[in-house]
Scaffold this motif. Sequence first.
Motif: not given
Length: 638
Positions: A407, A416, A420, A484, A489, A574
């Motif tokens: 992340g 990444n 997602l 997550y 992240q 993000i």
Amino acid sequence: MVPASVYDMPDNDNKNDATTAKIPNDGCTIHLEECEGLMKSEGSQKPQLRIEFNDICYSVYCKNKESKKTILSNVSGSFDPGKITTIIGPSGAGKTTLLKVISGEQFLNVKGIITVNGVVQNKGSFRKQVCYVPQQFALLPFLTTKETLYIAARLKFEAGQDDRTIYLIVNEIANSLGLLNCMDIMANKLSGGERKRLSIGVEMVTKPAVLLLDEPTSGLDSVASNQLINVLYDMARTNCTVICAIHQPSSQMISQFDDILVLNRGRCIFCGSKDDILNVFDNAGFTCPAFYNIAEFVLEVVTEKRSGNLNNLYEICRSEYEKTRLQNNRSNNDTNGSVSKHGFEDNSLVFTSKDNTKQRLSMWQQQKILFLRALICIKRDNTLTKLRFGAHIVIAVLLGTVFYNFGNDAEKVNSNIAFLFFLMLFLYFSNAMPAVQMFPTEAAVFLQEHLNNWYYLKSYYSVKVLTDLPMQVLCSSGFTLISYYMTGQPMDFHRVLPVWIICVLLTIIGQTVGILIGAAFKTDIGVFLIPATSIPLMLFAGFFLKLGEVPKYLQPISWVSFFRYAFEGVIQAIYIDRGKLTCSQLYCYLQSPSRILTMMDMPSTSFHIVLIILAIWIFCLHLLTYAVLCVKIYYARK
């Protein structure tokens, strides 16, 4: 009379199932004198409904839609209260269709007249008095026999009914149908015969004025079949009009029936008293041998295994029925003044008995009972609870291992972003596919119960939505937060919360799509339709193809794709307004989050607009599902 000990509600010995404790069970004892009083009060107010049908015709179009196949042809007959009537005939004679027409479930393309106590049938009023038990009766697989009967009684009785009366009726039905030994066994573990008896017991709970059963003895041995017919015989003696379609009853069963209706190739060969059928057939030249099963003899005659003139038999039977009908009409006219005492006023279909003007449960009361039932089913359904939650946790850990700490690494931005997008795909499909496989069974149970006036559609659907919500939140939360965190992240609250909200909403969308397709189609078609309808929406989500590169004539697909808005919302949560990512090299082009957003060609749709669009999708999907259920109810009544 059943021993007093039978009426003690048996305790559930299943220690692993705490949910069953929610079913009230205070072990109350009802003495024999109280049993007799309760049962008399239960059956004393039942109206007598005499059903007469004249020249009923029904046909269906063949595949080419140019020719019609006649199912029923000028069928006339009558069913009297206080009597049990059997409909016999070879396969394809029209027995099931006639039951559906009489019950009001089948009325499209039906010609003819059906009267109740001499008045043309009012389908709305009549449906409140009749219970139809089809040959294939769907039951919720995760309810025990006791719970199925108890909840059926709670839904069908008027508000404020005391538990003692419900315990009495549940145990009386279980005892009379031989179900006391399997009261704590779930429906999906019952034998075929036990399921058949339970399905009949569910509709016997309220002792309806008219009970129609399609092949009630199929799957039962001779002892259980005779026991069931004895129960139906006793019901008929309490003013109930009982009609059974039985393919070939035994001699012992025939002895319990009062009237017989014989169908063959859609024509009514005979309708009248069991005691008259042999004389009528003899007058037409068909003599039954001594000690011969009446049903077997009749079937041999109508299937032309015995020589004779069937047309002559048909004319003689028709003539005899007309004579009997005229005599009954005269008798009914003479006693017309007493009809209102049995539940009618002014010879109309306005039911005035206490049993039939009872106050129906309010929507809130129905919701409470349905909510209890739904919680029991959810707890016991390993596919939609334990297995589903476990799969979310296992896949979350797997993703966290594969994309560990991607992340905040500028060199692994593309990977990444792939994580997602996969996050959303898994949440959608892992909730849509189980729903489309499981809901058709639940929808079949709903249709049966709703058509038999158990509860409102609004009550059922609101409970369905509310009871699904906890598992949707739990599964999506566990999956999202674990993956997550493990993938590194940003742990800022204002970033975690938006991602979590979008994942929960996408989970709800996935399960709702599964329910919608499961309600509209069969399971095998639904399993194909979910990926077929979802792939175009995924294609224009902005991951495989930049939104700016989409041809103009295909851009409307991206405007309506919920994947596009969910993906955009997660990317913005993000990367927007974020500091530079870490880079182990001298220079990383995607170290700046603004460059990442530019590379993804993400429009600047604000987050609250994303939430509104996803919420609109959920609302529209629920609206469509509700409309599909309304349509299924409409066509089921046709």
